[in-house]
Design an enzyme around this catalytic site. Structure first.
Site, PDB file in Angstrom:
ATOM      1  N   GLY A   1       2.464 -10.907   2.078  1.00  0.00           N
ATOM      2  CA  GLY A   1       3.161 -12.175   1.880  1.00  0.00           C
ATOM      3  C   GLY A   1       4.659 -11.987   1.678  1.00  0.00           C
ATOM      4  O   GLY A   1       5.443 -12.903   1.969  1.00  0.00           O
TER       5      GLY A   1
ATOM      6  N   GLU B   1      -2.505  -6.195   4.786  1.00  0.00           N
ATOM      7  CA  GLU B   1      -3.698  -6.962   4.410  1.00  0.00           C
ATOM      8  C   GLU B   1      -4.983  -6.334   4.933  1.00  0.00           C
ATOM      9  O   GLU B   1      -6.038  -6.470   4.328  1.00  0.00           O
ATOM     10  CB  GLU B   1      -3.596  -8.412   4.925  1.00  0.00           C
ATOM     11  CG  GLU B   1      -2.581  -9.279   4.193  1.00  0.00           C
ATOM     12  CD  GLU B   1      -1.197  -9.244   4.817  1.00  0.00           C
ATOM     13  OE1 GLU B   1      -0.889  -8.309   5.586  1.00  0.00           O
ATOM     14  OE2 GLU B   1      -0.412 -10.167   4.522  1.00  0.00           O
TER      15      GLU B   1
HETATM   16  C1  HXC Z   1      -0.789  -7.807  -7.507  1.00  0.00           C
HETATM   17  C2  HXC Z   1       0.513  -5.911  -7.468  1.00  0.00           C
HETATM   18  C3  HXC Z   1       0.756  -6.101  -6.083  1.00  0.00           C
HETATM   19  C4  HXC Z   1       0.175  -7.238  -5.436  1.00  0.00           C
HETATM   20  C5  HXC Z   1       1.769  -4.332  -6.733  1.00  0.00           C
HETATM   21  N1  HXC Z   1       1.167  -4.810  -7.825  1.00  0.00           N
HETATM   22  N2  HXC Z   1       1.546  -5.090  -5.670  1.00  0.00           N
HETATM   23  N3  HXC Z   1      -0.252  -6.758  -8.156  1.00  0.00           N
HETATM   24  N4  HXC Z   1      -0.593  -8.059  -6.197  1.00  0.00           N
HETATM   25  N5  HXC Z   1       0.372  -7.523  -4.144  1.00  0.00           N
HETATM   26  C6  HXC Z   1       1.148  -4.259  -9.179  1.00  0.00           C
HETATM   27  C7  HXC Z   1       0.141  -3.138  -9.331  1.00  0.00           C
HETATM   28  O1  HXC Z   1      -1.149  -3.653  -9.523  1.00  0.00           O
HETATM   29  C8  HXC Z   1       0.673  -2.444 -10.556  1.00  0.00           C
HETATM   30  O2  HXC Z   1       0.289  -3.182 -11.712  1.00  0.00           O
HETATM   31  C9  HXC Z   1       2.169  -2.586 -10.404  1.00  0.00           C
HETATM   32  O3  HXC Z   1       2.378  -3.658  -9.498  1.00  0.00           O
HETATM   33  C10 HXC Z   1       2.770  -1.340  -9.838  1.00  0.00           C
HETATM   34  O4  HXC Z   1       2.100  -1.022  -8.621  1.00  0.00           O
HETATM   35  P1  HXC Z   1       1.576   0.466  -8.278  1.00  0.00           P
HETATM   36  O5  HXC Z   1       0.627   0.344  -7.162  1.00  0.00           O
HETATM   37  O6  HXC Z   1       1.119   1.151  -9.501  1.00  0.00           O
HETATM   38  O7  HXC Z   1       2.952   1.160  -7.814  1.00  0.00           O
HETATM   39  P2  HXC Z   1       3.200   2.175  -6.604  1.00  0.00           P
HETATM   40  O8  HXC Z   1       2.159   3.290  -6.635  1.00  0.00           O
HETATM   41  O9  HXC Z   1       4.639   2.571  -6.707  1.00  0.00           O
HETATM   42  O10 HXC Z   1       2.942   1.367  -5.261  1.00  0.00           O
HETATM   43  C11 HXC Z   1       3.737   0.227  -4.937  1.00  0.00           C
HETATM   44  C12 HXC Z   1       3.126  -0.560  -3.748  1.00  0.00           C
HETATM   45  C13 HXC Z   1       1.631  -0.826  -4.057  1.00  0.00           C
HETATM   46  C14 HXC Z   1       3.226   0.326  -2.486  1.00  0.00           C
HETATM   47  C15 HXC Z   1       3.928  -1.816  -3.535  1.00  0.00           C
HETATM   48  O11 HXC Z   1       1.563  -1.475  -5.318  1.00  0.00           O
HETATM   49  C16 HXC Z   1       0.944  -1.692  -3.057  1.00  0.00           C
HETATM   50  O12 HXC Z   1       0.521  -1.187  -2.002  1.00  0.00           O
HETATM   51  N6  HXC Z   1       0.777  -2.954  -3.376  1.00  0.00           N
HETATM   52  C17 HXC Z   1      -0.053  -3.879  -2.590  1.00  0.00           C
HETATM   53  C18 HXC Z   1       0.595  -4.256  -1.294  1.00  0.00           C
HETATM   54  C19 HXC Z   1      -0.274  -5.196  -0.515  1.00  0.00           C
HETATM   55  O13 HXC Z   1      -1.429  -4.851  -0.170  1.00  0.00           O
HETATM   56  N7  HXC Z   1       0.232  -6.390  -0.205  1.00  0.00           N
HETATM   57  C20 HXC Z   1      -0.520  -7.390   0.517  1.00  0.00           C
HETATM   58  C21 HXC Z   1      -1.209  -8.305  -0.456  1.00  0.00           C
HETATM   59  S1  HXC Z   1      -2.203  -9.513   0.343  1.00  0.00           S
HETATM   60  P3  HXC Z   1      -0.161  -2.453 -13.066  1.00  0.00           P
HETATM   61  O14 HXC Z   1      -0.549  -3.596 -13.960  1.00  0.00           O
HETATM   62  O15 HXC Z   1      -1.270  -1.529 -12.710  1.00  0.00           O
HETATM   63  O16 HXC Z   1       1.069  -1.725 -13.528  1.00  0.00           O
HETATM   64  C22 HXC Z   1      -1.105 -10.665   0.885  1.00  0.00           C
HETATM   65  C23 HXC Z   1      -1.723 -11.800   1.630  1.00  0.00           C
HETATM   66  C24 HXC Z   1      -0.718 -12.864   1.924  1.00  0.00           C
HETATM   67  O17 HXC Z   1       0.039 -10.592   0.688  1.00  0.00           O
HETATM   68  C25 HXC Z   1      -1.398 -14.093   2.398  1.00  0.00           C
HETATM   69  C26 HXC Z   1      -0.477 -15.278   2.494  1.00  0.00           C
HETATM   70  C27 HXC Z   1      -0.065 -15.860   1.202  1.00  0.00           C
END
Ligand code: HXC
Length: 258
Positions: A109, A132
């Site tokens: 997103g 995603e």
């Molecule tokens: C909720 C998230 C998050 C997310 C990161 N965090 N991304 N929480 N939703 N999308 C939180 C983690 O849970 C964690 O919380 C904190 O942020 C730090 O993240 P880490 O993973 O520990 O850090 P790091 O290892 O440095 O990795 C960073 C990152 C990774 C590469 C950004 O967090 C990641 O891959 N995030 C998800 C990316 C993703 O899949 N996005 C798509 C989402 S679906 P805590 O509490 O443990 O510290 C989407 C659908 C959209 O977007 C649809 C339309 C609206």
């Protein structure tokens, strides 16, 4: 207005800046954050002192996507009931230009939010991706549509199907990004671009944005007719008379927004 998830500033004349402010979660886009972002942009859209907006995150993350914890247990009905994506559509009704200033992660997103803005200024560390697929879903706020229209089918497929990430330089090369700047400067570059646009004839800026966006929606013939109507309509404005008179008199125009 008091916001909990964003910070609102006026960094330059005519420019409204919104900073996404959930740094501990890499600015994961919760419903309340998106509501605040849209409310802030809508209020700037009706503020005569603002001509262009900038949306940014922080140096490490523009936004790491929609908040996964909000949707992990949701059913389709839950997603519809909480208008999970419907609120994103509000961005399409903003008349003034919106520039995304992106550094670090622009994932899911977050990438879609940047794509929904009118222009993107990226830092050298910006990373664009649609991960995603790793969660068992697909982009839901325009990723498959806007990426395909911007960078083409081949790369959009790879991003959506196999989590191919784009660096800032790749994004610039493929036409996703307007400018790439060092981390220390990308926000200044975005604000300067916004200030320049804000100093231009407001009605012409508004109709230019609308006409360019129409190119993504319609056929060439319909788009050309739409553009022509906007062009003719601007001859009803004082700014058109002023702009052309100023050129002929060899002076700077003074825009009224009328
Ligand atoms: C909720 C998230 C998050 C997310 C990161 N965090 N991304 N929480 N939703 N999308 C939180 C983690 O849970 C964690 O919380 C904190 O942020 C730090 O993240 P880490 O993973 O520990 O850090 P790091 O290892 O440095 O990795 C960073 C990152 C990774 C590469 C950004 O967090 C990641 O891959 N995030 C998800 C990316 C993703 O899949 N996005 C798509 C989402 S679906 P805590 O509490 O443990 O510290 C989407 C659908 C959209 O977007 C649809 C339309 C609206």
């Amino acid at each position: 207005m008091d916001y909990e998830n964003i910070l609102v500033e006026r960094p330059a004349e005519g420019v409204g800046l919104v900073r996404l402010n959930r740094p501990r979660a890499f600015n994961a886009l919760t419903g309340p954050l998106m509501d605040e972002l849209m409310s802030a942009l809508e209020s700037m859209d009706t503020d005569d002192a603002i001509g262009c907006m900038v949306v940014t995150g922080n140096e490490k993350a523009f936004a790491a996507g929609a908040d996964i914890s909000e949707m992990a247990q949701a059913t389709p009905v839950d997603m519809i009931d909480m208008a999970f994506i419907a609120r994103w559509e509000r961005l399409r009704s903003i008349h003034k230009p919106v520039i995304a200033a992106v550094s670090g992660y622009a994932l899911g997103g977050g990438c879609e939010l940047a794509l929904a803005c009118d222009m993107i200024v990226a830092s050298e560390t910006a990373q664009f991706g649609q991960p995603e697929i790793n969660l068992g879903v697909i982009p839901g706020a325009g990723g498959t549509q806007r990426l395909t229209r911007t960078i083409g089918k081949a790369l959009a497929m790879e991003m959506a199907l196999n989590d191919r990430r784009l660096t800032a330089d790749e994004a610039a090369r493929f036409g996703l990004v307007n400018h790439v700047a060092p981390v220390a400067e990308y926000l200044d570059v975005a604000v300067k671009l916004a200030a320049e646009i804000a100093a231009r004839a407001p009605l012409a800026v508004r109709l230019a944005k609308d006409a360019v966006n129409m190119a993504l929606e319609t056929t060439l013939s319909a788009g050309l007719a739409y553009e022509r109507n906007h062009f003719y309509a601007l001859f009803a404005t004082e700014d058109q008379k002023e702009g052309m008179a100023a050129f002929l008199e060899k002076r700077k125009p003074a825009w009224q927004g009328k």
